[in-house]
Design a protein around this motif. Structure first.
Motif, PDB file in Angstrom:
ATOM      1  N   GLN A 511     -30.105   4.095 -46.265  1.00  0.00           N
ATOM      2  CA  GLN A 511     -30.223   4.888 -45.043  1.00  0.00           C
ATOM      3  C   GLN A 511     -31.095   6.125 -45.269  1.00  0.00           C
ATOM      4  N   ILE A 512     -31.026   6.696 -46.459  1.00  0.00           N
ATOM      5  CA  ILE A 512     -31.912   7.824 -46.775  1.00  0.00           C
ATOM      6  C   ILE A 512     -33.362   7.353 -46.785  1.00  0.00           C
ATOM      7  N   ALA A 513     -33.587   6.155 -47.363  1.00  0.00           N
ATOM      8  CA  ALA A 513     -34.943   5.595 -47.376  1.00  0.00           C
ATOM      9  C   ALA A 513     -35.440   5.313 -45.960  1.00  0.00           C
ATOM     10  N   ARG A 514     -34.511   5.014 -45.047  1.00  0.00           N
ATOM     11  CA  ARG A 514     -34.866   4.769 -43.643  1.00  0.00           C
ATOM     12  C   ARG A 514     -34.904   6.067 -42.840  1.00  0.00           C
ATOM     13  N   GLU A 515     -34.792   7.207 -43.558  1.00  0.00           N
ATOM     14  CA  GLU A 515     -34.837   8.529 -42.945  1.00  0.00           C
ATOM     15  C   GLU A 515     -33.714   8.708 -41.927  1.00  0.00           C
ATOM     16  N   ASN A 516     -32.529   8.326 -42.360  1.00  0.00           N
ATOM     17  CA  ASN A 516     -31.341   8.487 -41.528  1.00  0.00           C
ATOM     18  C   ASN A 516     -30.276   9.225 -42.353  1.00  0.00           C
ATOM     19  N   PRO A 517     -30.523  10.498 -42.684  1.00  0.00           N
ATOM     20  CA  PRO A 517     -29.616  11.223 -43.591  1.00  0.00           C
ATOM     21  C   PRO A 517     -28.223  11.475 -43.020  1.00  0.00           C
ATOM     22  N   LYS A 518     -28.107  11.588 -41.699  1.00  0.00           N
ATOM     23  CA  LYS A 518     -26.802  11.881 -41.106  1.00  0.00           C
ATOM     24  C   LYS A 518     -25.798  10.767 -41.395  1.00  0.00           C
ATOM     25  N   GLN A 519     -26.209   9.506 -41.184  1.00  0.00           N
ATOM     26  CA  GLN A 519     -25.313   8.386 -41.473  1.00  0.00           C
ATOM     27  C   GLN A 519     -25.022   8.295 -42.969  1.00  0.00           C
ATOM     28  N   ALA A 520     -26.028   8.610 -43.786  1.00  0.00           N
ATOM     29  CA  ALA A 520     -25.827   8.570 -45.230  1.00  0.00           C
ATOM     30  C   ALA A 520     -24.743   9.560 -45.648  1.00  0.00           C
ATOM     31  N   ILE A 521     -24.805  10.778 -45.086  1.00  0.00           N
ATOM     32  CA  ILE A 521     -23.801  11.797 -45.427  1.00  0.00           C
ATOM     33  C   ILE A 521     -22.409  11.341 -44.994  1.00  0.00           C
ATOM     34  N   GLU A 522     -22.307  10.719 -43.828  1.00  0.00           N
ATOM     35  CA  GLU A 522     -21.005  10.217 -43.357  1.00  0.00           C
ATOM     36  C   GLU A 522     -20.448   9.156 -44.311  1.00  0.00           C
ATOM     37  N   ASN A 523     -21.313   8.280 -44.787  1.00  0.00           N
ATOM     38  CA  ASN A 523     -20.852   7.250 -45.722  1.00  0.00           C
ATOM     39  C   ASN A 523     -20.436   7.845 -47.063  1.00  0.00           C
TER      40      ASN A 523
END
Length: 697
Positions: A511-523
């Protein structure tokens, strides 16, 4: 009474041990009667023919009447004696008919009273003491207990197991009611004690046969909870049987098995291989292999030979995660002290496996594998396949450890050759397919890696965490991030525990590679919450799971620190670094994360200090080598030679690091070496285009 008349105590015998004639004669004469021999012999001869078949009512009545008159037996005792005779002859229906005629419910209170009164400790009585007058004799109690036991065995023979268990339980209830504190050390009537002991052993077996394991456990515990004068060997057998039944309740089972092992060590009982088998199973289920090793070490000489003992200990320590100890034992087995004996090829195979797990031991592993192949696996195809497989893995490790690019290429080529040779012999080995998939993926042969890993996944019915992880990493190497995340989502439904949390971490990285840091932090937050919940349930028995959880928690805090650094959230990043340090202060990646935070804030001197700490822990830590070089690049032209040397060192250890190639190209460009710089940029571009979001190896 019968015992007084015969001068010899009757014995409990299994059916079919004597001819019908001898049984009939012995059953009525009981080895010859003293005062009434003549009368009983006439009875015996007159009724022997009738006893060859099932009793008719007239015959039963006639024989009962004769026995009662000749041997002073009452109705129940006569039927008990006749039932025993029929049981010994194998006439189970006739025996059951006779035993059914005994009203045990009416006799039980008298039997309880008799056992209690006659075992009670009393002062010596005078000859005129008639305090036991009217109390049932020991002979009568023993005869009736035997009748109940034989009735249970008859019902068992006839297939009525549950009823047999109920009958057997009557014996235990009767004796335990009379002796609530257990059996006295000295029992006046050995026959009664023997019948009770047989019932103690028979009852749990009957409950097991009837499909009632809970009742069987209760029966076993009943035999152990009080002192019943069981012989040590019989007591050990009961403890072992209960332990084997309780393997789902490991704590109690392991306690019993440990007691038995101590008894065997102290030579109270004979060594029983089943005990060690059950103990091995139980301890392996709960992760207590170190305790198993302790018991193996305590085993007396002669039970295991030296090589066998060392090999088992090596297996235990290997499974317990103490690879160095296990490898030390393997070295003893294959060392000069055992050179006169036949080579223990399984120890060589274990040594190869242990070395395959540690790239620093690649050369030692190669020597073990070559020896296995040289011996031809002693004609065992499976051992040969495993030898080639571990040879391929050790070549791969040697390639990663080599600082020579020429040597590295040779090792990588030999790695795939060895694995392919193994696959030619055994195509259905799942672990071999996984090794081929892993090595091809690591060498950036992505299509072959995906194909072999998919074959492995099919072989294990999609239940392997590591297969899903490699497939997702290969998809990320091809920049198919959406597909990689879908693979992880599928894998999350198939896995549990630490494996599931590691996959969730991989999903966050994607998700970080897909530039989606918010979901990454939640996980990441979800992972940390589950780790905290798991810590409450994991005990010292699950050492490997505890280590895995600790390592994963450290990695999550490191990932979060790196993510917050990229988002320029300095305080959050520093908090994450401190959390990681509190778990494992000597983790090089944690110090690298702190260095990256300081570097991002422009604090280059402090950043270099952090990277230096990381490299002092692990001199080959590639991210720290690359980051140190990048800091020196920021310090000016005068520091470029130092930066260049760090990049070169990093590439010697990991030639697939695209960041090192790119930065090295920049330095070469500044130095005017345009052609070499172009080659570096080309290598960096190709490697970055196939780089996974996490290292494959």
């Amino acid at each position: 009474m019968l015992c007084a008349c015969s001068g010899e105590q009757f014995k409990y015998e299994e059916p079919g041990t004597r001819s019908s004639e001898s049984v009939s004669t012995r059953g009525f004469s009981v080895s010859g009667l003293s005062s009434r021999t003549g009368d009983l012999k006439s009875v015996s001869s007159r009724t022997a023919g009738d006893l060859g078949s099932k009793y008719e009512d007239a015959h039963v009545d006639e024989v009962e009447s004769t026995l009662k008159e000749a041997l002073s037996l009452n109705y129940e005792e006569a039927r008990a004696l006749l039932g025993r005779i029929e049981y010994q002859k194998g006439n189970f229906d006739a025996a059951l008919q006779l035993f059914h005629g005994i009203d045990i419910k009416v006799l039980t209170p008298r039997m309880i009273s008799a056992i209690s009164e006659r075992t009670r400790q009393r002062k010596s009585r005078s000859k005129g003491d008639h305090s036991l007058a009217g109390v049932m004799s020991w002979h009568s109690v023993s005869l009736l207990l035997e009748a109940i036991l034989l009735k249970a065995k008859v019902l068992e023979e006839l297939g009525n197991i549950t009823e047999a268990a109920k009958e057997c339980k009557i014996i235990l209830d009767t004796v335990e009611s009379a002796l609530p504190n257990g059996m006295p050390t000295r029992v006046q009537d050995i026959k009664m004690q023997e019948m009770f002991h047989k019932a103690l052993e028979l009852l749990p077996e009957l409950w097991k046969k009837s499909g009632c394991p809970e009742q069987a456990i209760v029966a076993y515990r009943r035999a152990l909870v009080k002192p019943w004068n069981l012989h040590p060997h019989r007591l050990a057998r009961v403890q072992k049987d209960l332990a084997s039944l309780l393997l789902n309740n490991l704590e109690e089972a392991l306690l019993l098995l440990s007691i038995l092992v101590r008894k065997a060590v102290s030579m109270e009982i004979e060594f029983d291989e089943d005990i060690m088998d059950h103990l091995s199973f139980g301890l392996s289920m709960c992760g207590g292999l170190e305790f198993l090793a302790l018991h193996i070490e305590q085993a007396l000489p002669g039970i295991y030979n030296r090589v066998e003992r060392w090999y088992i200990l090596a297996l235990c320590y290997s499974a317990a995660g103490q690879s160095e100890v296990a490898l030390g034992l393997v070295r003893k087995i294959v060392g000069p002290s055992e050179s006169k004996h036949k080579t223990h090829i399984l120890s060589l195979l274990l040594g190869a496996k242990l070395c395959a797990d540690n790239k620093k031991l690649a050369q030692e592993g190669l020597s073990y594998c070559r020896k296995i192949i040289q011996l031809g696996g002693y004609g065992n195809k499976h051992i040969m396949v495993q030898g080639h497989k571990f040879l391929g893995i050790c070549y791969s490790n040697a390639a990663r450890a080599s600082i020579s690019s020429w040597e590295r290429e040779i090792y990588q080529k030999e790695s795939l050759n060895s694995l392919n040779n193994a696959a030619l012999v055994e195509k259905d080995d799942p672990s071999l397919m996984f090794s081929l998939g892993l090595e091809n993926a690591a060498q950036r042969n992505l299509d072959a890696g995906f194909r072999y890993t998919k074959m492995y996944s099919k072989m294990v019915a999609g239940s392997s965490f590591r297969a899903w992880k490699i497939l997702a990493l290969i998809a990320s190497s091809q920049k198919q991030f959406e597909d990689a995340e879908e693979l992880v989502d599928i894998a999350l439904e198939e896995t549990t525990g630490v494996d599931q949390l590691q996959l969730l971490r991989l999903k966050s990285t994607i998700q970080i590679a897909r530039e989606n840091p918010k979901q990454a932090i939640e996980n990441y937050a979800l992972i940390l919450a589950q780790i905290q919940a798991a810590k409450k349930h994991l005990t010292g028995h699950f050492l490997q799971q505890v280590r895995d959880m600790k390592h994963l928690e450290t990695e999550v805090w490191q990932d979060l620190s790196s993510l917050y650094t990229k988002l320029e959230s300095w305080n959050d990043s520093q908090i994450c670094v401190e959390k990681a340090k509190s778990i494992d202060l000597y983790n090089p990646q944690t110090w690298h994360s702190e260095g990256m935070l300081l570097k991002a804030r422009g604090l280059y001197s402090k950043a270099l200090s952090a990277f230096s700490v990381s490299l002092s822990i692990d001199p080959d830590h590639i991210p720290s080598l690359v980051s140190t070089a990048e800091v020196f690049m920021e310090l000016g032209v005068s520091s470029l030679p130092i930066a260049k040397s760090f990049f070169m060192n990093a590439l010697q250890s990991d030639p697939t690091n695209h960041e090192a190639w790119s930065n090295l190209g920049s330095i070469l460009k500044k130095e005017g070496l345009i052609s070499q710089a172009a080659d570096c940029f080309q290598a960096a571009f190709e490697l970055e285009s196939t780089a996974p979001v996490q290292p494959i190896l």
